[in-house]
Design a protein around this motif. Structure first.
Motif, PDB file in Angstrom:
ATOM      1  N   LEU A 141       0.822  -1.215   0.000  1.00  0.00           N
ATOM      2  CA  LEU A 141       0.000   0.000   0.000  1.00  0.00           C
ATOM      3  C   LEU A 141       0.851   1.259   0.000  1.00  0.00           C
ATOM      4  CD1 LEU A 141      -2.885  -0.949   2.456  1.00  0.00           C
ATOM      5  CD2 LEU A 141      -3.027  -0.629  -0.021  1.00  0.00           C
ATOM      6  N   GLY A 142       2.020   1.176   0.573  1.00  0.00           N
ATOM      7  CA  GLY A 142       2.913   2.324   0.629  1.00  0.00           C
ATOM      8  C   GLY A 142       3.753   2.514  -0.625  1.00  0.00           C
ATOM      9  N   THR A 143       3.548   1.679  -1.617  1.00  0.00           N
ATOM     10  CA  THR A 143       4.302   1.791  -2.865  1.00  0.00           C
ATOM     11  C   THR A 143       3.357   2.166  -4.004  1.00  0.00           C
ATOM     12  OG1 THR A 143       3.982  -0.501  -3.538  1.00  0.00           O
ATOM     13  CG2 THR A 143       5.840  -0.042  -2.078  1.00  0.00           C
ATOM     14  N   GLU A 144       3.890   2.278  -5.182  1.00  0.00           N
ATOM     15  CA  GLU A 144       3.064   2.601  -6.345  1.00  0.00           C
ATOM     16  C   GLU A 144       2.778   1.372  -7.195  1.00  0.00           C
ATOM     17  OE1 GLU A 144       4.559   5.976  -8.469  1.00  0.00           O
ATOM     18  OE2 GLU A 144       4.911   7.080  -6.620  1.00  0.00           O
ATOM     19  N   ILE A 145       2.800   0.207  -6.581  1.00  0.00           N
ATOM     20  CA  ILE A 145       2.507  -1.043  -7.297  1.00  0.00           C
ATOM     21  C   ILE A 145       1.003  -1.104  -7.514  1.00  0.00           C
ATOM     22  CG2 ILE A 145       2.590  -3.554  -7.224  1.00  0.00           C
ATOM     23  CD1 ILE A 145       5.104  -3.254  -5.453  1.00  0.00           C
ATOM     24  N   ALA A 146       0.574  -1.206  -8.760  1.00  0.00           N
ATOM     25  CA  ALA A 146      -0.848  -1.186  -9.083  1.00  0.00           C
ATOM     26  C   ALA A 146      -1.468  -2.594  -9.095  1.00  0.00           C
ATOM     27  CB  ALA A 146      -1.058  -0.520 -10.443  1.00  0.00           C
ATOM     28  N   LYS A 147      -0.649  -3.605  -9.109  1.00  0.00           N
ATOM     29  CA  LYS A 147      -1.158  -4.979  -9.180  1.00  0.00           C
ATOM     30  C   LYS A 147      -1.343  -5.535  -7.775  1.00  0.00           C
ATOM     31  CE  LYS A 147       1.124  -5.974 -13.528  1.00  0.00           C
ATOM     32  NZ  LYS A 147       1.993  -6.894 -14.248  1.00  0.00           N
ATOM     33  N   PRO A 148      -2.196  -6.571  -7.647  1.00  0.00           N
ATOM     34  CA  PRO A 148      -2.333  -7.223  -6.344  1.00  0.00           C
ATOM     35  C   PRO A 148      -1.006  -7.880  -5.937  1.00  0.00           C
ATOM     36  CG  PRO A 148      -4.106  -7.894  -7.831  1.00  0.00           C
ATOM     37  CD  PRO A 148      -3.131  -7.105  -8.634  1.00  0.00           C
ATOM     38  N   VAL A 149      -0.686  -7.805  -4.652  1.00  0.00           N
ATOM     39  CA  VAL A 149       0.552  -8.352  -4.143  1.00  0.00           C
ATOM     40  C   VAL A 149       0.224  -9.417  -3.102  1.00  0.00           C
ATOM     41  CG1 VAL A 149       2.668  -7.846  -2.872  1.00  0.00           C
ATOM     42  CG2 VAL A 149       1.785  -6.199  -4.519  1.00  0.00           C
ATOM     43  N   HIS A 150       0.820 -10.594  -3.260  1.00  0.00           N
ATOM     44  CA  HIS A 150       0.631 -11.650  -2.271  1.00  0.00           C
ATOM     45  C   HIS A 150       1.796 -12.629  -2.382  1.00  0.00           C
ATOM     46  CE1 HIS A 150      -0.926 -13.550  -5.916  1.00  0.00           C
ATOM     47  NE2 HIS A 150      -0.665 -14.700  -5.338  1.00  0.00           N
ATOM     48  N   ALA A 151       1.968 -13.403  -1.336  1.00  0.00           N
ATOM     49  CA  ALA A 151       2.994 -14.441  -1.325  1.00  0.00           C
ATOM     50  C   ALA A 151       2.304 -15.774  -1.530  1.00  0.00           C
ATOM     51  CB  ALA A 151       3.752 -14.447  -0.005  1.00  0.00           C
ATOM     52  N   ALA A 152       2.800 -16.553  -2.458  1.00  0.00           N
ATOM     53  CA  ALA A 152       2.161 -17.854  -2.758  1.00  0.00           C
ATOM     54  C   ALA A 152       2.708 -18.953  -1.894  1.00  0.00           C
ATOM     55  CB  ALA A 152       2.375 -18.195  -4.221  1.00  0.00           C
TER      56      ALA A 152
END
Length: 152
Positions: A141-152
């Protein structure tokens, strides 16, 4: 990854550098790390097989610090009469004292202990996957990453 810290940040760095799955990283026990050979033994991986992967140089020092923390927690638990960890399969019957041995403890222990309902034994489990996932989402949330982020 740079926005993360603590054990959760170390877990994510380990995932990125070694190719571990989140569940594999959290199930790591002290005995699974080989600093001399730069290897990690992944027990009961996909297909219920063991495999070996690399121990990235970038996580060696923080991983050793994590082990110092985990060992201190384990010693504290032992002094209180706890210090047990659940063992895989029938190992608890085969090696009755192994559940208290340092080598069988989790690399990423949970912050709290729990009491088994059926036996009353107090144990410490591992860090939960949701803890790492939440920390990863907060960092994203604190970055400008527009894609969903998760660890698999």
């Amino acid at each position: 990854i740079e926005a993360m810290s603590g054990p959760e940040g170390l877990v994510v760095r380990l995932l990125y550098g070694s190719g571990l799955r989140l569940s594999e990283a959290l199930r790591l026990r002290v005995r699974d790390l080989d600093f001399e050979m730069n290897q990690i033994l992944v027990r009961d991986a996909k297909g219920q097989k063991d495999r070996v992967t690399l121990l990235p140089e970038s996580v060696r020092r923080p991983l050793k610090k994590q082990l110092v923390y985990a060992r201190g927690l384990h010693r504290e638990d032992l002094s209180k009469g706890f210090g047990r960890v659940a063992l895989p399969n029938a190992l608890a019957r085969k090696y009755p004292n192994a559940e208290k041995e340092w080598s069988w403890q989790y690399v990423f222990p949970a912050s709290r202990t729990y009491r088994e309902l059926d036996t009353g034994v107090v144990r410490r489990h591992r860090l939960h996957e949701s803890t790492v996932q939440r920390a990863l989402r907060r960092a994203a949330l604190g970055t400008e990453i527009a894609k969903p982020v998760h660890a698999a």
